[in-house]
Structure formats: C-alpha cells, structure tokens
Design an enzyme around this catalytic site. Structure first.
Site, mmCIF file in Angstrom:
data_model
loop_
_atom_site.group_PDB
_atom_site.id
_atom_site.type_symbol
_atom_site.label_atom_id
_atom_site.label_comp_id
_atom_site.label_asym_id
_atom_site.label_seq_id
_atom_site.Cartn_x
_atom_site.Cartn_y
_atom_site.Cartn_z
ATOM 1 C CG ASP A 38 -1.671 -1.303 1.419
ATOM 2 O OD1 ASP A 38 -2.276 -1.778 0.443
ATOM 3 O OD2 ASP A 38 -1.605 -1.859 2.524
ATOM 4 C CD GLU A 39 4.770 -0.430 -0.070
ATOM 5 O OE1 GLU A 39 5.319 -1.256 0.658
ATOM 6 O OE2 GLU A 39 4.122 -0.737 -1.093
ATOM 7 C CB ALA A 64 -1.391 -7.196 -5.760
ATOM 8 C CG HIS A 66 -0.952 -2.182 -7.793
ATOM 9 N ND1 HIS A 66 0.079 -2.594 -8.599
ATOM 10 C CD2 HIS A 66 -0.630 -2.593 -6.547
ATOM 11 C CE1 HIS A 66 0.979 -3.239 -7.861
ATOM 12 N NE2 HIS A 66 0.557 -3.251 -6.619
ATOM 13 N NE ARG A 330 -7.723 -7.296 6.003
ATOM 14 C CZ ARG A 330 -6.917 -8.346 6.032
ATOM 15 N NH1 ARG A 330 -7.059 -9.260 6.956
ATOM 16 N NH2 ARG A 330 -5.963 -8.494 5.135
ATOM 17 C CE LYS A 331 -9.172 2.669 12.013
ATOM 18 N NZ LYS A 331 -9.992 2.994 13.171
ATOM 19 N NE ARG A 332 -4.125 -0.091 3.087
ATOM 20 C CZ ARG A 332 -4.331 0.692 2.046
ATOM 21 N NH1 ARG A 332 -4.059 1.977 2.113
ATOM 22 N NH2 ARG A 332 -4.801 0.201 0.922
ATOM 23 C CE LYS A 443 -7.260 8.504 -3.900
ATOM 24 N NZ LYS A 443 -8.630 8.038 -4.018
#
Length: 452
Positions: A38-39, A64, A66, A330-332, A443
């Site tokens: 998630d970078e 994955a 993206h 899901r919440k990171r 973004k």
C-alpha cells in the site's frame, strides 16, 4: 605442464575467430514496495508505464491491489499489470504469478465499464503460471478459521487462494495454464486429484468438480490467444530491438516469504529475486530498482509493527491518508516512518532510487518523528530481527523534526515544497544512502514531483 593451452585463450575460438561478446540486451526497470504494501507503487508504475513498451507482473495474484487515477477516473487492478491502461504497451503476466481466471475476467469487466478498451489484444500470459482454483480460495478461508481456533490469531489473508495455490505449486501438485490448454481429460483427472487431496484435509470443503471444470474449459478458450511461452517471450523482449520494460512488484519487502515479518507474510518473493524467477530472466538484465515508500508506515492485519501509533497520531494518519485496503477494505494500522525497515529493504533489493509518497498527509502535524534505530534490552541492535517475538519487544529510537504546517498538494517541483519538507526528504536520503527521485503530494499523476 608448461605454457597455456589454446583452449584457455579467451580471445580465440576454434578456427582462430574471436569469440562473440555477450550482449546483455535490454534492462528491466523494477518498482517494488519497501514496507508492508500500500505504498503507492501503482502510481509510480503508472508514471513509468506511459512510455514503456512492456509492463510485467512477476509474482503474487489478485491479492495485490493497485489504484491508478487517469483523467479523473479511478481504476483498480489486482491481477492485471496496472500498465494495461497504456494502449501502446504489452502487459505480461509472468510464470511467478498465480492466476484466478474468474477474477481476471471480473477485473476486466469492472475496468471496461470505466473505459478500459481492447485489453485482450495487449495481454500476454505465461504458459507456466499456476492456476488458482475456486477450492484454493475456499481452503484459504478454512485455514484462517482453523488458525483462529488453534492459535487465537490469524494471518490476515485476503482469502484469494494465494497461499494454498503456492502450496500446491511447491508440493508439485499444482495446475498450470499450459496444462489447462493441452489435454483437457488429463487436466480434469489432475484437477479431481487435487480437489480430493484438499477435501481429505478439510472435511467440510465442498467442491463442485464438474461445475468448476466446465468453467475452466470456457476460460481456457478465452485465454488461449493470450498465452505464450513466457521464457521465449521475455528473451525476445530483452534481446530484440531496444525496448523499455517495466516490472511491477506486488505486495512488498516486509511481506516477502523469505525476508518479511514471517509468518505474517504473503507466499511469494516480493523482493528483487522474484523478478528473475517470476519472469525467467537473468540478474544482469535488472536495471533500475525503485523502492516505493510512504512518508509514514501502515500495516494490514496482525504482526509486529514497531513504529505503530495507537493514539491520535495513528488515527489522524488513518483518516487523512484514507488507509483502507484496496483488496480487503480493512482498516490499516498506522505509524511513523521506520528507517530501520527501509534500510533493511534496501539491503535486499539494492534500490537505485526511492519514491516517497503521501507527503501531503503530514502537512498538518506540528512535529514529525522518524524511527532511526531499534533497541533491545536497552542496547542498540544493528539488524532487523527475524523473530516476531523479538521484533515485538524492540524499542524504537526516534528523530523528531518540526512539521511544515502548510498545504503541499499544489507543489509541482522541488522549489514549491516548504524548506522543512525538503529537510525531511533529505534526512531520509542521507540516512538510507539512496536518492529520492519522486515525491508524492496527492492522488493524480501530476502530483508526483520528479526530482531528477
């Protein structure tokens, strides 16, 4: 024996001709995640994909996620290389990728509705890639339930069948694309054996064997025109006319099966070695390796996270950064940037440059901290611990810097960034010894500032 034997003379060939010099050929540019995923790799790939001829995926599957924004439209890719958006480029799914065929076509449909066109004319799939069966996905969920019951914790799998498929591959019972496209009776027999094998391990696993085989037969005809011998395809790409070849890594260094925070990892090599094994190319064809790193850290699921902030800072990063998983929703978990991890990822991957993303998320902070070292029992340790229990115990040594307290989202070049933001970037560069090539402040494509 005196003298030198003629056969040892490197410059001569039988018949006195000079030996041909080996031409390395084209080099591939690699984009890899340097944290827990998630970078913002998709964004860097998107920038480079605009003038690439071939964009490759070498490992992972549709676990994955993206996201790429083009002309205000948000595309989500899981199995496709995100370069599939480029109408002039070929997208290649290598042998190291595990493919869930229904997932591939579902993803195509979703993105076609957003404007993706003619993707099937530009997608090539390696015949050696392994197939994710529906029952692999069911087993993934059952294993997670089992882990929860036995150990009271789970890995946080995406339930996409990735781990079970790589397990089948390693135990030599897996099914490949080339098997699906050859003798279907033989494929069906092997499919049934594999399904029964899983059913013997999980008594409550239900498999509609005939239904799944019927579906796979239909997908076989759909993908047949896209399938090639991946080794020959890559060799021709490397040794033909000059080409720009891009490799899009999935997942990230700390999720690597060998080097990640095991056992809370994925089932493939998401570090640079996975590029060679997942595409069938030699190390000398690896060119630039770009590491993508967020200006703060995030992690999905459980596992050690030394710089995690379970406080207002963590909440602020989560909210401002919209930190929800693309694949899982899901919440990171969020925390400060950890340079011990980044240095470790660099040791394995040999980054030639870094992309530092989401700088703008830090715009509102009075003070910004960066983890620079770990202490264990009060002593600095010069390594990244392999063992999870030890990693849970480390204390992080932080370097604190004053925040810049202004909006960076409009910055388009280095000079537009406030001095304190520039200092933060230089601090990261100097600490790791790798230059920062891009800084992300939003973004869109335009919000990636290129420094050199």
């Amino acid at each position: 024996m005196s003298g030198t034997r003629a056969s040892n003379d490197r410059s001569s060939h039988p018949g006195g001709h000079k030996r041909p010099r080996y031409d390395v050929g084209n080099k591939v540019t690699v984009v890899l995640g340097a944290q827990w995923g998630d970078e913002g790799k998709g964004k860097v790939v998107d920038l480079l994909a605009t003038d690439s001829d071939i964009i490759c995926r070498c490992q992972g599957g549709n676990n994955a996620g993206h996201t790429v924004v083009v002309e205000g439209k948000e595309y989500d890719f899981h199995l496709f290389p995100s370069g599939i958006i480029n109408p002039k480029a070929i997208s290649f799914i290598g042998n190291g990728v595990v493919i869930h065929l229904p997932g591939l076509f579902e993803e195509a449909d979703k993105n076609e509705k957003k404007g993706l066109k003619d993707w099937e004319k530009r997608l090539i799939i390696s015949d050696r890639a392994h197939i994710v069966c529906d029952f692999h996905q069911a087993v993934d969920g059952l294993q997670e339930v089992q882990r929860q019951a036995q150990e009271g914790k789970n890995i946080g799998t995406t339930k996409k069948g990735i781990g079970p498929t790589y397990s089948s591959k390693a135990s030599r019972t897996g099914l490949r694309i080339c098997d699906l496209l050859s003798d279907f009776d033989e494929f069906s027999a092997r499919f049934k054996n594999l399904a029964h094998q899983h059913q013997s391990m999980f008594s409550n696993l239900e498999v509609d064997i005939d239904g799944q085989l019927k579906k796979l037969k239909m997908y076989a005809e759909k993908i047949r025109p896209m399938v090639r011998d991946g080794v020959y395809f890559m060799y021709e790409a490397l040794h033909g006319s000059p080409k720009k070849i891009l490799v899009e890594g999935a997942n990230a260094a700390l999720l690597d099966i060998d080097f990640g925070t095991y056992p809370f990892v994925t089932s493939s090599n998401c570090t640079v070695g996975g590029v060679c094994t997942g595409l069938g190319i030699p190390p000398q064809n690896i060119g630039d390796v770009y590491g993508v790193v967020k200006t703060y850290s995030t992690r999905v699921g459980i596992g050690a996270f030394p710089t995690e902030q379970i406080n207002e800072i963590g909440n602020l990063l989560q909210t401002r950064g919209h930190e929800w998983g693309v694949t899982t929703g899901r919440k990171r978990r969020c925390g400060w940037l950890d340079l011990v991890i980044l240095r470790y990822a660099h040791m394995i991957n040999g980054f030639t440059a870094l992309a530092l993303t989401k700088l703008d998320i830090l715009d509102v902070l009075d003070e910004i901290k960066v983890g620079v070292a770990y202490r264990l029992n009060g002593k600095r340790i010069p390594y990244f611990p392999a063992n999870q229990e030890i990693l849970q115990k480390v204390e992080v040594e932080y370097e604190a810097m004053p925040g810049w307290k202004c909006d960076t989202t409009g910055a388009r070049k280095w000079e537009d960034l406030p001095t304190r933001a520039q200092n933060y970037i230089r601090f990261v560069e100097n600490h790791i010894g790798v230059p920062v090539k891009w800084v992300g402040v939003g973004k869109s494509r335009e919000s990636m500032i290129e420094l050199f």
